[in-house]
Design a protein around this motif. Sequence first.
Motif: not given
Length: 120
Positions: A96-120
């Motif tokens: 997880r930490h290696r992925m987070m070093n690249l800006g990707h947190d495996p525990l979070k939804p994808l950025a596109s899914e996050q923006s869709q959830a905020r629009r709801r």
Amino acid sequence: MAEQELDEVWNQFHSVVNMTSRELHEWLMTESAGEVTEKLPEEMGPETGRHVLEVLGKRRGDLTDDDIGVMRGVVDTVTAERGDDLDPTAGDADWRHRMMNLGHDPLKPLASEQSQARRR
């Protein structure tokens, strides 16, 4: 680079990088803090993580060839590590930490899914 190809890299990158620039900055600062000393802000975290942070602050038209190379590398790495399943997943802390070093947190939804959830 053709505009269509740049659009594709841009969209893929911003899809797999699901941490905000603030979250990534804070993560890199935390990851760089040691018991004895803390690194200078410009030296925090791995070089790729710092470059990802720079790319997040740029507009598409301001990207350099190096930026595009880093973006492709991040997309390739996250895709190779995660496969097609990019749903939030708990895993080994080091992974997880290696992925987070690249800006990707495996525990979070994808950025596109996050923006869709905020629009709801």
